[in-house]
Structure formats: C-alpha cells, structure tokens
Motif scaffolding. Structure first.
Motif, short mmCIF file in Angstrom:
data_model
loop_
_atom_site.label_atom_id
_atom_site.label_comp_id
_atom_site.label_asym_id
_atom_site.label_seq_id
_atom_site.Cartn_x
_atom_site.Cartn_y
_atom_site.Cartn_z
N MET A 126 0.84 -1.21 0.00
CA MET A 126 0.00 0.00 0.00
C MET A 126 0.86 1.25 0.00
SD MET A 126 -3.07 0.98 2.69
CE MET A 126 -2.01 0.93 4.12
N GLN A 127 0.65 2.10 -0.98
CA GLN A 127 1.37 3.38 -1.06
C GLN A 127 1.03 4.25 0.16
OE1 GLN A 127 3.23 4.84 -4.05
NE2 GLN A 127 3.76 6.25 -2.40
N LYS A 128 2.08 4.82 0.76
CA LYS A 128 1.87 5.70 1.92
C LYS A 128 2.23 7.14 1.57
CE LYS A 128 1.48 2.27 5.16
NZ LYS A 128 0.71 2.18 6.40
N TYR A 129 1.68 8.07 2.33
CA TYR A 129 1.91 9.49 2.03
C TYR A 129 2.18 10.31 3.29
CZ TYR A 129 -0.28 8.10 -2.34
OH TYR A 129 -0.57 7.45 -3.51
N TYR A 130 2.95 11.35 3.09
CA TYR A 130 3.12 12.38 4.12
C TYR A 130 2.27 13.60 3.73
CZ TYR A 130 7.46 9.82 5.13
OH TYR A 130 8.37 8.86 5.44
N ILE A 131 1.83 14.34 4.75
CA ILE A 131 1.15 15.61 4.49
C ILE A 131 2.04 16.74 5.01
CG2 ILE A 131 -0.95 16.98 4.87
CD1 ILE A 131 -1.44 14.22 3.49
N GLY A 132 2.29 17.73 4.17
CA GLY A 132 3.01 18.93 4.60
C GLY A 132 2.04 20.09 4.70
N ALA A 133 2.16 20.90 5.76
CA ALA A 133 1.31 22.09 5.90
C ALA A 133 2.20 23.24 6.37
CB ALA A 133 0.19 21.83 6.91
N ASP A 134 2.40 24.19 5.47
CA ASP A 134 3.29 25.32 5.76
C ASP A 134 2.40 26.53 6.04
OD1 ASP A 134 5.28 27.19 5.84
OD2 ASP A 134 5.95 26.92 3.76
N ILE A 135 2.25 26.84 7.32
CA ILE A 135 1.27 27.85 7.75
C ILE A 135 1.92 29.23 7.75
CG2 ILE A 135 -0.29 28.53 9.62
CD1 ILE A 135 -0.09 25.48 10.54
N GLY A 136 1.41 30.12 6.90
CA GLY A 136 1.95 31.47 6.84
C GLY A 136 0.89 32.49 7.23
N GLY A 137 1.27 33.75 7.24
CA GLY A 137 0.36 34.82 7.64
C GLY A 137 -0.78 35.05 6.65
N THR A 138 -0.58 34.71 5.37
CA THR A 138 -1.59 34.95 4.34
C THR A 138 -2.24 33.66 3.86
OG1 THR A 138 -0.14 36.74 3.61
CG2 THR A 138 -1.99 36.19 2.18
N THR A 139 -1.39 32.66 3.58
CA THR A 139 -1.92 31.38 3.09
C THR A 139 -1.30 30.22 3.86
OG1 THR A 139 -0.16 31.13 1.45
CG2 THR A 139 -2.17 32.22 0.70
N ILE A 140 -1.99 29.09 3.77
CA ILE A 140 -1.43 27.83 4.27
C ILE A 140 -1.17 26.98 3.04
CG2 ILE A 140 -1.85 25.79 5.69
CD1 ILE A 140 -3.87 27.59 7.28
N LYS A 141 0.11 26.65 2.82
CA LYS A 141 0.45 25.79 1.69
C LYS A 141 0.39 24.36 2.16
CE LYS A 141 3.46 29.25 -0.30
NZ LYS A 141 3.27 30.24 0.82
N MET A 142 -0.33 23.53 1.40
CA MET A 142 -0.46 22.13 1.80
C MET A 142 -0.05 21.22 0.66
SD MET A 142 -3.95 22.34 4.07
CE MET A 142 -3.84 20.60 4.46
N ALA A 143 0.39 20.02 0.98
CA ALA A 143 0.78 19.07 -0.06
C ALA A 143 0.66 17.64 0.44
CB ALA A 143 2.21 19.34 -0.52
N VAL A 144 0.34 16.76 -0.51
CA VAL A 144 0.40 15.32 -0.28
C VAL A 144 1.67 14.84 -0.96
CG1 VAL A 144 -0.70 13.10 -0.76
CG2 VAL A 144 -2.11 15.11 -0.23
#
Lengths: 320, 320
Positions: free
Chosen positions: B1-19
C-alpha cells in the motif's frame, strides 16, 4: 555486576585516565605521560597497558568495562574515531578508534577534547543535563564545545565548536595561532587579556598595571587591578566581556541553549567575569534567547574530559 | 500500500499544503487562506476539512497517511508541537500539535517554518541530504535554519536558527523589527540592501541608482546596477556580502556544515551573490571549515516548507 566506563583525555603532555561508574562517579583516576615517539604511534599501546594493570589492581574484569571514551586534541571524525590532525601530538590521519579497540578489545568512541569537556560538564558538572549547551574554555587559548539536541556538534570534518576562531575583529585584528587575524582567542583568552593590558600600559603609564607587569602580567592581575579600581584594567575587561558577550549571544541566537558553561583559568575570576559578561550578552541576544539561558562556571576542572569520555560511551551505547 | 506524508506550511496569508510520497514527490499541492478570526483558533479545523476533501478527491485512505508535518511562523517547541508565539497569526501558547492531531487523528509534528524549509532543502533540494547544513533565507527579512547531526537545532525555547538577529553592528546599527539594533537582517535582507543603497544615493547623487530609485528601488536594481558598473551599487553589495560572509563563516566555525543553502528573493542574483559571498566567507572561516563547505542556491522555492514537513514526519517516525 557493576559496570564501568573508561575515560582517556589525551593531551600534549599527559593522558588523563579514569575508571568511572555508570552513574558518573570516578572510582580511580591517574595520569601517564604522552609518548611523542614515532609521531605518537605508541600512545594506544601505552593506554592499553596502563589500563590493563589498573583494572587488575582494582579487581575489575574485562566484561565489566562498557567501553572507552577518548578525547584527542585536534580534529576528529567522531563517527569513525578517525583523527584527522592534532595540535601537540604527531597524529595525522590516525585511526585512533580502531587501533585502541583492537588493542583493548573494548568499544572505543572518540571526540575532540574540548567537546568531551562540554559533555562532561553537561553530565556531571554545572550543565545539569542540559541538551542545549555551549561550553567556552578561557585558558591560554579559547576552546569550545556546543551541544544541541543532546549531542556534540562535531560537524562534517571535525571543526565544530571551534569557538575561539570566530572572527570578532573583521579588519586589523591581532594575529591568531590559527593563521587568521582578529579571532575571539586574540581577545578573550588569558593571553589576549594580557596583550590588551600591555597595550593599555603603553598608552597610559599611570595605571597600576605597570607595577604588576614587572613580574610578568597575568590575566588574574588584570582582574585584581580592575576590582581595586584601576581604570585601565577596568576598560580592558569591559572590552573583553563586551566582545565575548556578543560572540556568545550570537552563538546563542543560533543554538538557543539553556546553559552557557564558562571554564578555564580565566573563569576563576567568577562573578567578576560573569556579571559584565551576562550584561553584554543580554544587550546583544534576543530577549527570548536571554531569558532561557543561564551562565554558570564550569565545575569539573581537569575531570571534565574523562567524565565526558564516559558519557560519550554511555550515549553511543544508548544507555542515556 | 502506497503511503503518504502531508506537509502544511502555515503562513500569515496562506497555508500551503501538499500530499507527498515516501520518496518525496509532491502528488498534489494546494493553498487555503489563513483564517485570522478568533486569534487563529480556526486554523486547525480549516486544515483538517481541506485535507479531508483532498484525500477523498485523490482516493487516499486514512491508513495511507503517515502523518502531518506542520510549519508555524514563530517560536515552537518541536518536541510537543506547542507554539509559544507567532508573528503574523494570533497564536500564543497554542497547542497546534495536539489540536491538529485530535482533529485529524494523524500523527502531527510541528517546527518553525524556516527550520522546515531547511529540512526540505536537505531532503529534496540543494542540500543533498547533508546532515550538517545552514540555510539562510534572504527575503524581506533574513530567516534561517541550522541542521546539525541530521537534526534541526530548535533550541530550548524555539529561537534556534534565528540567524537574521545575529548582531553584526555592535553600536549604532539600524533598528531591527525585533527591537534590537544592528542585526544581520538590517544589512543582508532585501530591505537592508535597499536601505543601504538609499544611503549611498544621499551621499552620492552621481550614482545610476538615483534614476532607478524614482520607481521604488529594489534589491534586484542594486544587483543590476553593480553588474552594469555602478560604483556605489558595487560598494553596497561588497559591504553586504562581506558582513553576510563573515556571519556565515562564524556560524560555520561553530557548526562545520558541508552545505550553505542560500534562498529567498535576494538569492535570485545567483552567482552575482555567491561569488563575492564565498570570497568573504573564505577570508573569515578556518581553512579546514572552508574546504569542507559548499555554497548553493536553494532549489525548492515555495515547496521547501511542505517537503520539510514531510521529512519531519519521516524523521520522527524513524523512517529515514
């Protein structure tokens, strides 16, 4: 069965050795002379034979020894125990770890001597088990060891923690033994303090330092003259503590330690050193960095290296 | 089963997210607005609901997610995921890690955003998996992240790696946003470069910078004017690279890294920045520190934070 660590702090003149319990009590400590013959090639066998007789004397069996932690005065690869080069011993590209392991049959872990002293102070000295600590040794030179996330920063080729060679005077600074100019060591070592005091004398022959200097001025003299109210001595120390305080503050901004451990001969000045040093530090550090950080005087003296060696073994064997 | 990490880069204007896959490929990245309502209290639920729909959209099951690595713009306790305080979000003593873990039911690991960017560059950018790395981001301010022994130096209360606030002008320096004066940020940020160029203009109205300044001078303008032969612009940049090169050299003497990764808007100058910077560095670093150390431009841009978040999960789960 009681187990023991062995610490071996290898210096240019003597090798300090100790048998240490798992909780960091020194059972026995002794010294042997550093054998400079054949570019220091006989040092591992000297350590081995001295250790062997000592263990017999103490009635300690081989299987009671967890390992040896050895400090070398120079650049070291702490992962492999490989010594790139040393200052006062002829070693260059010397496989200290594996040779000592072969001779003694104990696990051997190696680091730079100043780094081991930092680990020793962390474990059993004034570092109080801090995982984020900067040790600064103010002696003839300025040595250092930085611990971050509980581990010594040795770096990619063993120059990590060489705090004495941080440039504090970008242009026109005094020559340093390392070949650069304006290093922290040229200002904040005992030698640096004496040099600055001598400069002050030449500019102002009124100072009480003149008299002291006839017997060969020491850093201790400068501290005593300042305490007795000598203006020139005070100015020298204000300058030294300002430069040193800023340098440590800048390191602290980078590493955010809970302890700054000041050792070496100059640290015997105690509060006379710590109070102005702390004041300078607070001026240059981030308030948040400052409030988390305590200045303390090193406690272990010459035992720091062997205790640090013991802790290095403990750490590498996962016994922390 | 393929596994994934989640990244969440929280900034003052936007939150950048990625799988992100286990080997560090970005499967999908997206942004949501940073919700400032109620002192940022709704941010964890925003992340949770956005992530939930994205996972459905991608057909990824809950059990395929290894964890979330989140970056916060401020001082963080990386062990507990506790955010002491932030710059552009209302958080103060905010339990980001445990709240986000409760809402998502995934393991959550938190660090400072600049530290995550350093980890991202280490893993998938120009850091080439170096375990001893210093990342310096030259943007509106100067950010930084230091990796030693493979781990981010976060320090005892989360100020580790705040390179921008190292004091480079002991007395009479420009005021910094942090409340101190003479910080590296006042010299080596885009803002600092523009300030120095404006000072140069006021002293010497002959410079070609005068014309450029009518449209609002930028750091890029200063680099271009210097390349075109403008003497004042060249002097400003010589000064900036000298100060920055010395500061990085002093950090490198302490940490002995194999890579210095330069990122942020100013790093777009590329070789025009790196060449004089390297020259200054070599002048102030120990030769042995210098020879082990390579300067590179950051490669990941805005993806550094989410990739660093993924790596933080990987590291904390022992999957390195």
């Amino acid at each position: 069965m009681q187990k023991y660590y062995i610490g071996a702090d290898i210096g240019g003149t003597t090798i300090k050795m100790a048998v240490i319990t798992e909780d960091g009590s020194i059972v026995e400590k002794w010294e042997i002379s550093t054998n400079h013959k054949d570019e220091g090639n006989h040092i591992p066998e000297d350590i081995q034979s001295s250790l062997k007789s000592k263990l017999v004397e103490l009635g300690i069996q081989k299987e009671q020894v967890l390992g040896i932690g050895a400090g070398a005065p120079g650049f070291v690869n702490a992962d492999s125990g490989f010594v790139y080069q040393t200052v006062n011993i002829g070693w260059r590209n010397f496989e200290l770890g594996s040779i000592l392991n072969e001779k003694t049959e104990f696990p051997v872990f190696v680091d730079n001597d100043a780094n081991l002293a930092a680990l020793g102070e962390k474990w059993k000295g004034s570092g109080e088990n801090s995982n984020d600590l900067i040790a600064v040794t103010l002696g003839t030179g300025v040595g250092g060891g930085i611990i971050a996330n509980g581990e010594v920063i040795n770096g990619v080729n063993g120059t990590g923690g060489e705090i004495g060679h941080i440039t504090v005077i970008p242009e026109g600074g005094a020559a340093c033994n390392c070949g650069k100019t304006g290093c922290l060591e040229t200002i904040a070592s005992a030698t640096g303090i004496v040099r600055l005091a001598e400069e002050a004398i030449s500019k102002n022959p009124e100072t009480s330092l003149v008299e002291l200097s006839s017997n060969g001025l020491t850093a201790k003299d400068v501290f005593q003259a300042a305490s007795a109210g000598d203006k020139q001595a005070r100015e020298v120390l204000d300058y030294v503590t300002d430069v040193l305080g800023m340098t440590i503050a800048n390191l602290a901004i980078a590493c955010n330690p809970s302890k700054i451990v000041i050792g070496g001969g100059v640290s015997k000045a105690g509060e006379d050193l710590l109070i102005p040093l702390r004041k300078a530090f607070d001026q240059y550090a981030l308030p948040r960095t400052s409030e988390a950080c305590e200045f303390v005087i090193a406690e272990l003296g010459n035992d720091a290296g062997v205790l640090g060696g013991a802790f290095l073994v403990k750490q590498n064997l996962g016994l922390e």
